[in-house]
Design a protein around this motif. Structure first.
Motif, mmCIF file in Angstrom:
data_model
loop_
_atom_site.group_PDB
_atom_site.id
_atom_site.type_symbol
_atom_site.label_atom_id
_atom_site.label_comp_id
_atom_site.label_asym_id
_atom_site.label_seq_id
_atom_site.Cartn_x
_atom_site.Cartn_y
_atom_site.Cartn_z
ATOM 1 N N ARG A 53 11.102 30.961 -35.270
ATOM 2 C CA ARG A 53 9.845 31.706 -35.368
ATOM 3 C C ARG A 53 9.991 32.840 -36.370
ATOM 4 O O ARG A 53 10.955 33.586 -36.339
ATOM 5 C CB ARG A 53 9.487 32.256 -33.997
ATOM 6 N N VAL A 54 9.042 32.987 -37.267
ATOM 7 C CA VAL A 54 9.083 34.024 -38.281
ATOM 8 C C VAL A 54 8.500 35.328 -37.737
ATOM 9 O O VAL A 54 9.014 36.391 -37.989
ATOM 10 C CB VAL A 54 8.304 33.581 -39.541
ATOM 11 N N ARG A 55 7.434 35.218 -36.953
ATOM 12 C CA ARG A 55 6.777 36.412 -36.404
ATOM 13 C C ARG A 55 6.832 36.388 -34.888
ATOM 14 O O ARG A 55 7.043 35.348 -34.279
ATOM 15 C CB ARG A 55 5.322 36.465 -36.839
ATOM 16 N N ARG A 56 6.608 37.555 -34.310
ATOM 17 C CA ARG A 56 6.594 37.646 -32.851
ATOM 18 C C ARG A 56 5.362 36.948 -32.286
ATOM 19 O O ARG A 56 4.321 36.908 -32.934
ATOM 20 C CB ARG A 56 6.577 39.103 -32.404
ATOM 21 N N ALA A 57 5.475 36.445 -31.080
ATOM 22 C CA ALA A 57 4.339 35.818 -30.414
ATOM 23 C C ALA A 57 3.276 36.868 -30.110
ATOM 24 O O ALA A 57 3.596 38.002 -29.769
ATOM 25 C CB ALA A 57 4.796 35.155 -29.128
ATOM 26 N N GLY A 58 2.014 36.497 -30.242
ATOM 27 C CA GLY A 58 0.924 37.414 -29.950
ATOM 28 C C GLY A 58 0.460 38.226 -31.137
ATOM 29 O O GLY A 58 -0.503 38.970 -31.037
ATOM 30 N N GLY A 59 1.116 38.095 -32.255
ATOM 31 C CA GLY A 59 0.709 38.846 -33.439
ATOM 32 C C GLY A 59 -0.434 38.144 -34.153
ATOM 33 O O GLY A 59 -0.763 37.002 -33.888
ATOM 34 N N GLY A 60 -1.080 38.845 -35.025
ATOM 35 C CA GLY A 60 -2.148 38.257 -35.819
ATOM 36 C C GLY A 60 -3.526 38.683 -35.366
ATOM 37 O O GLY A 60 -3.693 39.435 -34.414
ATOM 38 N N ARG A 61 -4.494 38.185 -36.059
ATOM 39 C CA ARG A 61 -5.889 38.541 -35.817
ATOM 40 C C ARG A 61 -6.433 37.803 -34.601
ATOM 41 O O ARG A 61 -6.131 36.633 -34.389
ATOM 42 C CB ARG A 61 -6.696 38.165 -37.048
#
Length: 69
Positions: A16-24
């Motif tokens: 995974r590149v980003r943490r879960a729950g991130g983003g718009r």
């Protein structure tokens, strides 16, 4: 700092590149009335099989946007 870089190298590109729950957040979550309003605008120009979940419309997003605001 170097440890974080090494951890990224060890997990590889499949991790995974980003943490879960991130983003718009989804627009329908932010404005619960958006989906019903959009459906009332799209249904008159709707084409295709009425039993299919896929919807085809003759209206463009450029023409729908002013009606939603």
């Amino acid at each position: 700092m170097a440890r974080g870089g090494l951890t990224g190298v060890r997990t590889g590109p499949l991790g995974r590149v980003r943490r879960a729950g991130g983003g718009r957040r989804k627009a329908a979550e932010l404005d619960p009335g958006l989906r019903p309003a959009l459906l009332t605008l799209v249904e008159p120009g709707e084409r295709g099989d009425p039993m299919s979940p896929l919807r085809w419309t003759t209206k463009s997003t450029r023409n729908l946007a002013p009606d939603l605001t």
